[in-house]
Write a protein that holds these residues in place. Structure first.
Motif, mmCIF file in Angstrom:
data_model
loop_
_atom_site.group_PDB
_atom_site.id
_atom_site.type_symbol
_atom_site.label_atom_id
_atom_site.label_comp_id
_atom_site.label_asym_id
_atom_site.label_seq_id
_atom_site.Cartn_x
_atom_site.Cartn_y
_atom_site.Cartn_z
ATOM 1 N N ASP A 1 21.320 9.902 -47.195
ATOM 2 C CA ASP A 1 22.650 9.343 -47.338
ATOM 3 C C ASP A 1 22.984 8.390 -46.194
ATOM 4 O O ASP A 1 22.479 8.510 -45.098
ATOM 5 C CB ASP A 1 23.693 10.448 -47.448
ATOM 6 C CG ASP A 1 23.400 11.559 -46.476
ATOM 7 O OD1 ASP A 1 23.988 12.622 -46.580
ATOM 8 O OD2 ASP A 1 22.548 11.329 -45.568
ATOM 9 N N ILE A 2 23.818 7.489 -46.538
ATOM 10 C CA ILE A 2 24.076 6.392 -45.616
ATOM 11 C C ILE A 2 25.552 6.340 -45.294
ATOM 12 O O ILE A 2 26.400 6.566 -46.160
ATOM 13 C CB ILE A 2 23.606 5.080 -46.265
ATOM 14 C CG1 ILE A 2 22.083 5.003 -46.108
ATOM 15 C CG2 ILE A 2 24.250 3.864 -45.637
ATOM 16 C CD1 ILE A 2 21.463 4.081 -47.071
ATOM 17 N N GLU A 3 25.834 6.075 -44.081
ATOM 18 C CA GLU A 3 27.227 6.010 -43.680
ATOM 19 C C GLU A 3 27.651 4.559 -43.512
ATOM 20 O O GLU A 3 26.993 3.791 -42.843
ATOM 21 C CB GLU A 3 27.379 6.738 -42.350
ATOM 22 C CG GLU A 3 28.796 6.824 -41.880
ATOM 23 C CD GLU A 3 28.861 7.554 -40.551
ATOM 24 O OE1 GLU A 3 29.562 7.044 -39.678
ATOM 25 O OE2 GLU A 3 28.199 8.598 -40.405
ATOM 26 N N ILE A 4 28.702 4.226 -44.178
ATOM 27 C CA ILE A 4 29.231 2.878 -43.964
ATOM 28 C C ILE A 4 30.477 3.033 -43.119
ATOM 29 O O ILE A 4 31.358 3.808 -43.435
ATOM 30 C CB ILE A 4 29.631 2.205 -45.278
ATOM 31 C CG1 ILE A 4 28.451 2.187 -46.231
ATOM 32 C CG2 ILE A 4 30.131 0.788 -45.021
ATOM 33 C CD1 ILE A 4 28.879 1.946 -47.627
ATOM 34 N N HIS A 5 30.478 2.308 -42.088
ATOM 35 C CA HIS A 5 31.561 2.397 -41.154
ATOM 36 C C HIS A 5 32.372 1.135 -41.339
ATOM 37 O O HIS A 5 31.836 0.059 -41.252
ATOM 38 C CB HIS A 5 30.935 2.410 -39.764
ATOM 39 C CG HIS A 5 31.795 3.038 -38.765
ATOM 40 N ND1 HIS A 5 32.032 4.380 -38.757
ATOM 41 C CD2 HIS A 5 32.463 2.520 -37.730
ATOM 42 C CE1 HIS A 5 32.819 4.662 -37.729
ATOM 43 N NE2 HIS A 5 33.099 3.546 -37.100
ATOM 44 N N TYR A 6 33.607 1.254 -41.662
ATOM 45 C CA TYR A 6 34.331 -0.012 -41.753
ATOM 46 C C TYR A 6 35.655 0.038 -41.028
ATOM 47 O O TYR A 6 36.266 1.073 -40.882
ATOM 48 C CB TYR A 6 34.462 -0.471 -43.197
ATOM 49 C CG TYR A 6 35.608 0.075 -43.987
ATOM 50 C CD1 TYR A 6 36.737 -0.713 -44.191
ATOM 51 C CD2 TYR A 6 35.557 1.338 -44.545
ATOM 52 C CE1 TYR A 6 37.777 -0.227 -44.943
ATOM 53 C CE2 TYR A 6 36.595 1.819 -45.302
ATOM 54 C CZ TYR A 6 37.709 1.035 -45.492
ATOM 55 O OH TYR A 6 38.727 1.492 -46.228
ATOM 56 N N LYS A 7 36.035 -1.097 -40.538
ATOM 57 C CA LYS A 7 37.216 -1.169 -39.712
ATOM 58 C C LYS A 7 38.215 -2.121 -40.324
ATOM 59 O O LYS A 7 37.859 -3.198 -40.780
ATOM 60 C CB LYS A 7 36.836 -1.673 -38.316
ATOM 61 C CG LYS A 7 36.087 -0.662 -37.514
ATOM 62 C CD LYS A 7 35.767 -1.187 -36.140
ATOM 63 C CE LYS A 7 35.108 -0.078 -35.313
ATOM 64 N NZ LYS A 7 34.817 -0.525 -33.964
ATOM 65 N N PHE A 585 28.056 -1.661 -41.022
ATOM 66 C CA PHE A 585 27.155 -0.843 -41.814
ATOM 67 C C PHE A 585 26.256 -0.050 -40.862
ATOM 68 O O PHE A 585 25.654 -0.611 -39.960
ATOM 69 C CB PHE A 585 26.352 -1.795 -42.699
ATOM 70 C CG PHE A 585 25.297 -1.141 -43.518
ATOM 71 C CD1 PHE A 585 25.634 -0.430 -44.655
ATOM 72 C CD2 PHE A 585 23.961 -1.240 -43.155
ATOM 73 C CE1 PHE A 585 24.646 0.164 -45.422
ATOM 74 C CE2 PHE A 585 22.981 -0.647 -43.926
ATOM 75 C CZ PHE A 585 23.318 0.061 -45.066
ATOM 76 N N GLN A 586 26.186 1.249 -41.082
ATOM 77 C CA GLN A 586 25.409 2.093 -40.180
ATOM 78 C C GLN A 586 24.588 3.092 -40.979
ATOM 79 O O GLN A 586 25.120 3.818 -41.812
ATOM 80 C CB GLN A 586 26.380 2.844 -39.264
ATOM 81 C CG GLN A 586 25.715 3.562 -38.127
ATOM 82 C CD GLN A 586 26.751 4.238 -37.235
ATOM 83 O OE1 GLN A 586 27.863 4.553 -37.668
ATOM 84 N NE2 GLN A 586 26.390 4.471 -35.997
ATOM 85 N N LYS A 593 24.903 -0.594 -35.473
ATOM 86 C CA LYS A 593 25.866 -0.961 -36.512
ATOM 87 C C LYS A 593 25.662 -2.422 -36.858
ATOM 88 O O LYS A 593 25.443 -3.244 -35.985
ATOM 89 C CB LYS A 593 27.301 -0.757 -36.016
ATOM 90 C CG LYS A 593 27.699 0.685 -35.920
ATOM 91 C CD LYS A 593 29.104 0.796 -35.371
ATOM 92 C CE LYS A 593 29.438 2.255 -35.093
ATOM 93 N NZ LYS A 593 30.560 2.382 -34.177
ATOM 94 N N GLN A 594 25.746 -2.689 -38.121
ATOM 95 C CA GLN A 594 25.482 -4.047 -38.575
ATOM 96 C C GLN A 594 26.743 -4.569 -39.257
ATOM 97 O O GLN A 594 27.339 -3.880 -40.075
ATOM 98 C CB GLN A 594 24.335 -3.940 -39.582
ATOM 99 C CG GLN A 594 23.713 -5.222 -39.998
ATOM 100 C CD GLN A 594 22.720 -4.954 -41.127
ATOM 101 O OE1 GLN A 594 22.199 -3.844 -41.292
ATOM 102 N NE2 GLN A 594 22.478 -5.985 -41.918
ATOM 103 N N GLU A 595 27.133 -5.785 -38.910
ATOM 104 C CA GLU A 595 28.324 -6.341 -39.554
ATOM 105 C C GLU A 595 27.990 -6.674 -41.000
ATOM 106 O O GLU A 595 26.964 -7.278 -41.274
ATOM 107 C CB GLU A 595 28.775 -7.627 -38.852
ATOM 108 C CG GLU A 595 29.169 -7.454 -37.410
ATOM 109 C CD GLU A 595 30.340 -6.516 -37.214
ATOM 110 O OE1 GLU A 595 31.089 -6.288 -38.183
ATOM 111 O OE2 GLU A 595 30.497 -5.994 -36.089
ATOM 112 N N VAL A 596 28.844 -6.310 -41.894
ATOM 113 C CA VAL A 596 28.620 -6.645 -43.293
ATOM 114 C C VAL A 596 29.249 -7.993 -43.601
ATOM 115 O O VAL A 596 28.616 -8.927 -44.033
ATOM 116 C CB VAL A 596 29.195 -5.563 -44.224
ATOM 117 C CG1 VAL A 596 29.035 -5.979 -45.667
ATOM 118 C CG2 VAL A 596 28.509 -4.246 -43.963
ATOM 119 N N CYS A 597 30.482 -8.082 -43.319
ATOM 120 C CA CYS A 597 31.191 -9.323 -43.607
ATOM 121 C C CYS A 597 32.572 -9.179 -43.003
ATOM 122 O O CYS A 597 33.033 -8.085 -42.735
ATOM 123 C CB CYS A 597 31.316 -9.535 -45.113
ATOM 124 S SG CYS A 597 31.934 -11.157 -45.520
#
Ligand SMILES: *[C@@H]1O[C@H](CO)[C@@H](O)[C@H](O)[C@H]1NC(C)=O
Ligand SMILES: *[C@@H]1O[C@H](CO)[C@@H](O)[C@H](O)[C@H]1NC(C)=O
Ligand SMILES: *[C@@H]1O[C@H](CO)[C@@H](O)[C@H](O)[C@H]1NC(C)=O
Length: 614
Positions: A1-7, A585-586, A593-597
């Motif tokens: 499973d993948i965690e998406i971290h968004y702010k 995105f993590q 952590k990778q910026e998605v957009c």
């Protein structure tokens, strides 16, 4: 499973820039913003004042603002009301003016809807002299006019004729007879030619304005805005056209022909359209409202007009802006004329009689003292050529605002010219058929030919969705007044405190009314010089405006979990429509952590929703 971290970063653009240097993807999605300033909260706050209507009335549609007396006069069903501009709930006055029982019965017997039609709907409210208003109502299909004394209390006096009133009447007023008429003068009433669809074809009148043509009052013209059915042959299917009509103030009709009829009436089509796919323009033809923004030169106000579409497939609204120079050019251009084997509309290329129809009689200029002196050929030509061939195109040839994929339409507009640190801005308040008001500012991106519209606020101003049908703005009170079927509301033009306490928040809001004064976001006054004041409407760039790092103020952090190979909607509701939102995105078990957009909010963006597939 993948965690998406968004702010969800509220308003703190530079925080983002400190965090990472990645490509900012400015991708306005094509829908409107709804999250704005918590629309439902607005009603509960002290900012909005509402008058919820009388039990025995409705249709609060006719407004007359009287800044000197500090009153708002409102025409409604069977009533004229007067409100205090400071607070509409303070000391409301009213006079009831229902039709007489016999009129009401006649109306009922004529098969009309007793509730909806057999009342006296007040449609005309005009200032008359220092003590009286001139008021007219439908009178259950028998128009009635009266003087209303505006003193400590309102009083009705039967009318006798003096002064001048220009009006356009439609079926809802006089039955099947449509007319533009002038009455109330010392002279015989003047009107449009009867039963001639070339003059008027089932029109709906929007507004009428006097605009001077020169410094000589003899040249004063009356401009009328209306919409009507396109003349046969102008369009294949039944279509609506938006129109501007013109008349001379000193038109007293013809001598032998067009007696007591206008001899200077001309009309032209107003275009408000956008290029569509496959080269066919999408027209906004249903003119809804017009606002004249006066400038230093009274001869050249800017005309703001609100349109909707008549198509039942495509729902949309637009605001177009017109210049008087363009309008005058069209009225001096070719007349529309029917000719040829198919009897189609062509520009008239023959000899136009002198003085050119549409010109006002003027002793100094053309030597004609009155329209009654006009030669017969002028009158004959005027009678058969009321329409101009060329339409009036908007400034920059396109709308300044378009709203399409939304469930509401524009109904009303008022505009306020606001003095800001970096120049003047026209702030538009646009009413909708859902009881909301949009506050929009149009900002030049470089030149006047490239305007960016910024939605500053969107507010709900009536307790239930209802069309806003009247709007007046008081610069003295800095308040906006709104009318609908169910009541009257009042709201402030600005609420700088809602933008928060930070300098950057204030600047990113790009509200020309507001500036950061060193400690908070407050009303901007051009005269009050303050070193610490910050405002940047044009760019809304806090980097150039903020001299203190506000840290991560306003930063909202949310975490969402996703499953591999599925998609998720990343969404959040920011505090301001100018907020910036980004997602990181993590992967599970990784620190990186990778910026998605990231999406910059624009007027077109509803929710910055991005779907990613993991
Ligand atoms: C409607 O009600 C108001 C009071 O709420 C009253 O003053 C007014 O006379 C009434 N109007 C009619 C037409 O009955
Ligand atoms: C205003 O007009 C009304 C109606 O004609 C008249 O009774 C009144 O005296 C006028 N008031 C002034 C100040 O001229
Ligand atoms: C997700 O998709 C990729 C490529 O289509 C595939 O190799 C992988 O096995 C998929 N993962 C799961 C958990 O289905």
């Amino acid at each position: 499973d993948i965690e998406i971290h968004y702010k969800c970063v509220s308003l703190s653009i530079w925080v983002l820039m400190f965090l990472s240097a990645f490509e900012v993807c400015r991708r306005p999605t094509k829908s409107n913003i709804l999250c704005s300033l918590f629309p439902t909260e607005m009603l509960e706050s002290n900012n909005l004042l509402t008058f919820n209507g009388l039990a025995n009335s409705s249709a609060y549609h006719s407004f007359l603002l009287d800044e000197e007396r500090g009153r708002l006069f409102v025409g409604a069903k069977d009533h004229v009301l007067s409100f205090n501009l400071v607070d509409i709930n303070l000391d409301m006055q009213l006079i009831s003016w229902p039709p007489s029982p016999s009129r009401r019965d006649e109306c009922k017997w004529a098969g009309k809807d007793v509730q909806k039609e057999c009342s006296n709907f007040i449609k005309v409210l005009q200032p008359f002299n220092q003590t009286h208003l001139y008021v007219c109502g439908t009178g259950a299909f028998h128009p009635v006019c009266a003087y209303v004394e505006v003193g400590k209390r309102l009083e009705v006096h039967p009318s006798h004729i003096n002064g001048e009133l220009y009006a356009g009447t439609s079926a809802d007023f006089m039955g099947r007879d449509f007319a533009i008429f002038r009455t109330l003068g010392k002279h015989h009433p003047i009107r449009t030619e009867q039963h001639d669809s070339r003059w008027l074809n089932d029109p709906r009148f929007i507004s009428v304005h006097l605009i001077p043509e020169s410094d000589n009052p003899e040249d004063d013209k009356i401009y009328l805005f209306f919409r009507e059915n396109a003349i046969d042959g102008e369009q294949i299917s039944k279509a609506t056209h938006a129109r501007i009509g013109q008349l001379c103030k000193n038109d007293f009709g013809g001598h032998r022909s067009l007696v007591n009829k206008w001899t200077t009436f001309l009309k032209a089509r107003l275009i408000c359209s956008v290029p569509g796919l496959n080269g066919i323009d999408t027209h906004f033809d249903e003119l809804q409202d017009v606002f004249l923004m006066s400038s230093k030169d009274p001869k050249n106000p800017i005309i703001y007009a609100v349109f909707t579409t008549s198509s039942n497939i495509f729902k949309g609204s637009a605001v177009c802006m017109y210049s008087m120079a363009d309008i005058r050019r069209v009225f001096l251009g070719p007349f529309a004329h029917r000719d040829g084997p198919n009897y189609q509309w062509v520009p008239f290329l023959g000899r136009v009689p002198y003085p050119r129809p549409g010109t006002c009689p003027s002793k100094t200029f053309d030597g004609f003292e009155s329209t009654k002196d006009f030669p017969d050929d002028v009158i004959t030509f005027a009678r058969s050529h009321p329409a101009m061939y060329n339409p009036v195109f908007p400034i920059n040839n396109r709308p300044i605002i378009i709203k399409t994929d939304v469930d509401y339409q524009f109904t009303q507009i008022v505009v306020d010219r606001v003095e800001a640190e970096d120049g003047q801005y026209d702030v538009m308040f646009i009413g909708t058929d859902m009881g909301t008001v949009l506050k929009v500012v149009s900002i030049p991106r470089g030149t006047w030919h490239d305007l960016e519209e910024v939605l500053l606020e969107e507010m709900t101003v009536f307790r239930e969705p209802t069309a806003i049908t009247a709007m007046e703005l008081s610069t003295k009170q800095q308040q906006l007044y709104l009318g609908s079927t169910i009541g009257v509301s009042q709201m402030p033009l600005h609420r700088c405190d809602v933008y928060g306490k930070a300098c950057a928040e204030c600047c990113l809001a790009r509200d020309p009314y507001c500036a950061w004064d060193g400690s908070q976001c407050s009303r901007y006054f051009p005269t009050a010089k303050r070193r610490t004041r910050r405002q940047d409407i044009r760019n809304g760039d806090p980097l150039t405006q903020s001299d203190e790092a506000d840290g991560e103020r306003g930063l909202l952090d949310k975490t969402m979990y996703g499953v591999e190979n599925s998609s998720s909607f990343l969404e959040c509701s920011p505090k301001s429509q100018r907020a910036l939102i980004y997602w990181q995105f993590q992967r599970h078990g990784e620190d990186r952590k990778q910026e998605v957009c990231s999406v910059m909010y624009t007027v077109e963006a509803k929710r910055p929703v991005i779907s990613i597939t993991i």
